[in-house]
Design an enzyme around this catalytic site. Structure first.
Site, short mmCIF file in Angstrom:
data_model
loop_
_atom_site.label_atom_id
_atom_site.label_comp_id
_atom_site.label_asym_id
_atom_site.label_seq_id
_atom_site.Cartn_x
_atom_site.Cartn_y
_atom_site.Cartn_z
N GLY A 477 0.79 -1.22 0.00
CA GLY A 477 0.00 0.00 0.00
C GLY A 477 0.83 1.27 0.00
O GLY A 477 0.29 2.37 -0.08
N THR A 478 2.15 1.12 0.06
CA THR A 478 3.00 2.30 0.19
C THR A 478 3.29 2.98 -1.14
O THR A 478 3.68 4.14 -1.17
CB THR A 478 4.34 1.90 0.83
N GLY A 519 11.85 0.03 2.15
CA GLY A 519 11.45 -0.43 0.82
C GLY A 519 11.96 0.46 -0.29
O GLY A 519 12.62 -0.02 -1.23
N THR A 644 3.43 9.97 -3.64
CA THR A 644 3.35 8.83 -2.72
C THR A 644 4.14 9.12 -1.43
O THR A 644 3.72 8.69 -0.35
CB THR A 644 3.89 7.54 -3.39
N GLN A 648 2.54 9.02 2.37
CA GLN A 648 3.08 8.25 3.49
C GLN A 648 3.26 9.15 4.71
O GLN A 648 2.93 8.77 5.83
CB GLN A 648 4.44 7.66 3.11
N VAL A 713 10.49 7.21 3.81
CA VAL A 713 9.48 8.09 4.40
C VAL A 713 8.35 7.32 5.10
O VAL A 713 7.41 7.92 5.59
CB VAL A 713 8.82 8.99 3.32
N GLU A 715 7.79 5.76 7.89
CA GLU A 715 7.42 5.83 9.30
C GLU A 715 7.79 7.13 10.00
O GLU A 715 7.20 7.47 11.02
CB GLU A 715 8.03 4.62 10.03
#
Ligand code: MOS
Length: 748
Positions: A477-478, A519, A644, A648, A713, A715
């Protein structure tokens, strides 16, 4: 080595999978409909501790459509025992040392004690209610308060990866030299993950080969875990995870249900789908533990830290020394020569807690950043200025320089964007009618994790000029699929529309699980390498081809753009990839790429920095808190896709709002159960709670972390957000509330 100008990287490209998701054509792990499908339903223990003295399955087995009831009496024993069960990237996984239904012991409420399989979900669920489990209950400890007399200091947490105690300098001497001291204790309610998609696995056997459609952050992690538990070679276990509906850490560890679904499918000789209910998500996939943290700060009158002590106490399971690593970033973000950090644990009748977005960073920085606000107030110093004064050029734990920094820019530009200079430092000095207005801020940081195994990807180009890049990682979903398409398009010099990313399948090149905000950095490194290798291979082939216009050219003089290789100085001399492939009767050609962090990364501290600002309004009589604005400034290295990335970060900041004001679960110590087990009583922010969220992306050049300089990015947006809100509440009301969540009762 040819370089290409970025065309796609840095663009706010829409999600490549967006259309599939909104049109319902995206298949999640519970969406697979297979011939002869059957459905499994878990039965969980209803008490927190004891022994099973009887399981009566006769009534359940008599129900229409029921194919089997598995319990500890008939489920095969697992092949591997901990700690030999590999998970995350082949390492033993923290929190992975327990597998249920191996004996009659009950360790926590919700522990699977039976699995019912039937021809429909409804029949399985009905029969599950008829399984009679008799448990001889023994006394349980499920809360921190109940376990205070049995606190222990673990040698290490996290399956041995993190020492239980960390020190530098001499904390006591540093505190003795301090001119000002702060000592503050913080408490945190437990949190549960609630991604939109609950965890689910569909298992299907073909002879001795197993395919699992599993909602996971790492297909290799599921593969290795299930293979070890079932005694299979990994090559016989394929895991597919094309779409994952969020995770936030609860799909990083491989819990019992994937292996149980495989065992059930083997037992009944049919494909089995095992989906957790929303209620089961509260007891089956870990949680963020309840905790207490205590911070002691010593500083000079100028606000320079001389001492920092950070203790954390939390309950863990009977099996694992788990604590989310709250003492990490909080020990690194400021220059402070004297430090002591200690984890303390209590064995409790809970399942092993697990990673939950910004696991440890969010809670640890809540404590530190609230304490820093108290220090600023005591010193009469502006909170932004206090952070700037304690900035460090090196990771204070190692003395290594940062691979790239940006912390001060985040503080300054965030403050400017927020309008921090309008803040009167006096608490209760801003009002808007009956609302008390407060401004608060906090620092943010999140580590940049490098993989400890090589990351692999494959790039293939077809004779029609289209390309596919492959790596096993799922996009949970990121935006991984979108961003990797951009990276590959640029490395190959083809338009993004001609490029596709394929992931989420163990048949594809192995790459680490998407965890730890790594990721974008790790996967882009492998994809960039694979696509670059393919491009170089095609150029080499062209210059060696007597029929190519590029024949005999120096490969370094060739560049690529729009699917065409050409001389950099004379762009009209060249040919397209298609022309080269067609002429040589090649339907496609491909290259692998392998990336590992360079050895010198060990000589650097690696962190994504940020700064958070919040404006709150607190009803002076009712104690209701409304967050009116949030501003976050972050320095994540290179931004591959600002759309994106911003998403996040916004999600993280709103999560921080939830942490500050809403998210909580509590154990009922009498019954040994979580009080909340649905989204009706576990509160998360909805749109009406979410304020205007403003994200500033500050690009900093990083030549160390990975080829594209990406720090991640996923967290960092959550880190510090709750502290900024708590500090704003103090500024609004004059009240220090040292807990999460801060509720109306705390402000009356
Ligand atoms: Mo993320 S909480 O590191 O899976």
């Amino acid at each position: 080595m040819t370089t290409t100008a970025p065309m796609a990287i840095g663009q706010p490209t829409d999600r490549v999978d967006g259309r599939h998701k909104v049109s319902g054509t995206a298949h999640y792990s519970a969406d697979y409909v297979l011939d002869n499908m059957s459905y499994a339903f878990l039965v969980g223990a209803r008490v927190a501790s004891g022994r099973i003295t009887a399981i009566d399955t006769s009534e359940a087995l008599d129900c229409d459509g029921v194919l089997a009831v598995l319990t500890h009496e008939n489920l095969p024993r697992t092949a591997a025992q901990p700690p030999l069960i590999p998970s995350l990237a082949g390492m033993p996984a923290p929190g992975q040392t327990f597998f249920p239904m191996q004996d009659d012991a009950v360790h926590y409420t919700g522990q699977p004690v039976a699995v019912v399989v039937a021809d429909t979900l409804e029949r399985a669920q009905h029969a599950a209610a008829l399984v009679r489990v008799t448990i001889d209950r023994t006394p349980s400890v499920t809360t921190l308060d109940e376990g205070r007399d049995q606190v222990y200091e673990p040698e290490a947490i996290f399956a041995g990866f993190i020492p239980g105690r960390n020190q530098r300098g001499d904390f006591r001497a540093g505190l003795a030299r301090a001119e000002v001291q702060i000592d503050a204790a913080f408490t945190y309610a437990a949190n549960n993950h609630n991604p939109i998609e609950p965890s689910a696995t569909t298992a299907v056997w073909d002879g001795d080969e197993l395919t699992l459609y599993d909602a996971t952050q790492g297909v290799a992690a599921t593969q290795l875990t299930v293979a070890a538990l079932l005694g299979l070679t990994p090559s016989k276990v394929r895991v597919v995870s094309h779409f994952v509906g969020g995770s936030f850490g609860c799909k990083a560890m491989i819990w019992a249900h994937p292996a149980l679904s495989a065992l059930a499918a083997r037992h009944v000789g049919r494909p089995v789908k095992l989906a957790l209910t929303r209620e089961q998500m509260f007891t089956s996939v870990g949680h963020r533990e309840e905790q207490e943290q205590r911070i002691t700060l010593g500083a000079t009158h100028e606000g320079r830290l001389t001492a920092l002590r950070h203790h954390k106490l939390s309950p863990t399971s009977p099996f694992d020394d788990w604590a989310e690593p709250s003492l990490g970033v909080a020990s690194q973000i400021y220059a402070c020569p004297n430090y002591e950090g200690v984890y303390e644990l209590i064995r409790a009748n809970i399942m092993t807690p697990t990673f939950m977005r910004a696991p440890g960073e969010a809670s640890g920085m809540f404590a530190l950043e609230c304490a820093m606000d108290e220090l600023a107030q005591q010193l009469g110093l502006d909170p932004v200025e206090l952070r700037l004064r304690n900035h460090t050029d090196v990771d204070p734990n190692t003395g290594n320089p940062w691979s790239s920094d940006g912390f001060q820019e985040c503080l300054r530009r965030g403050a400017e964007r927020f309008g921090w200079q309008r803040r009167n430092p006096e608490p209760r000095s801003h009002r808007d009618g009956n609302w008390l207005i407060g401004y608060g801020m906090a620092a943010a940081g999140y580590p940049v994790y490098g993989p400890n195994n090589p990351q692999r990807a494959r790039a293939r180009i077809y004779a029609d000029g289209s390309a596919v890049v492959q790596a096993a990682t799922p996009d949970f979903g990121t935006g991984v699929a979108t961003v990797m398409t951009q990276v590959a398009a640029d490395a190959l010099g083809i338009p993004i529309e001609r490029c596709r990313f394929e992931g989420g399948d163990t048949m594809l090149p192995t790459i680490a699980a998407a965890v730890g905000s790594s990721g974008a950095g790790m996967i882009s490194a492998a994809v960039h390498t694979a696509a670059g290798n393919l491009r170089d291979q095609l150029i080499a082939q062209a210059v060696a081809d007597a029929q190519s216009p590029l024949h005999g050219a120096d490969p370094a003089s060739v560049t690529v753009r729009g699917g065409r290789m050409m001389l950099r100085d004379r762009p009209d001399t060249g040919e397209s990839y298609s022309e080269l492939l067609h002429r040589n009767f090649l339907p496609d050609t491909e290259a692998m790429g392998t990336w590992s962090p360079a050895p010198q990364t060990a000589n650097y501290g690696m962190m994504t920095f940020g700064a958070q600002f919040a404006e709150v309004a607190v009803d002076a009589e009712l104690g209701v808190v409304r967050v009116r604005r949030m501003v976050g400034a972050f320095a994540p290295g290179r931004v591959l896709n600002p759309k994106t990335a911003r998403s996040q970060l916004m999600g993280g900041m709103i999560w921080g709002l939830g942490q500050a004001l809403l998210e909580a679960n509590y154990m009922d110590p009498v019954r040994g159960r979580w009080v909340a087990s649905s989204l009706g009583d576990y509160l998360i922010p909805v749109n009406a709670d979410a304020p205007e969220v403003d994200v500033e992306l500050i690009e900093v050049e990083d030549k160390i972390v990975n080829p594209l300089g990406v720090k991640g990015v996923g967290e960092v947006g959550q880190v510090g957000a709750a502290a900024a809100i708590a500090n704003a509440i103090h500024h609004a009301t004059g009240r220090r509330v040292r807990k999460t969540p801060i509720t109306i009762e705390d402000l009356l």
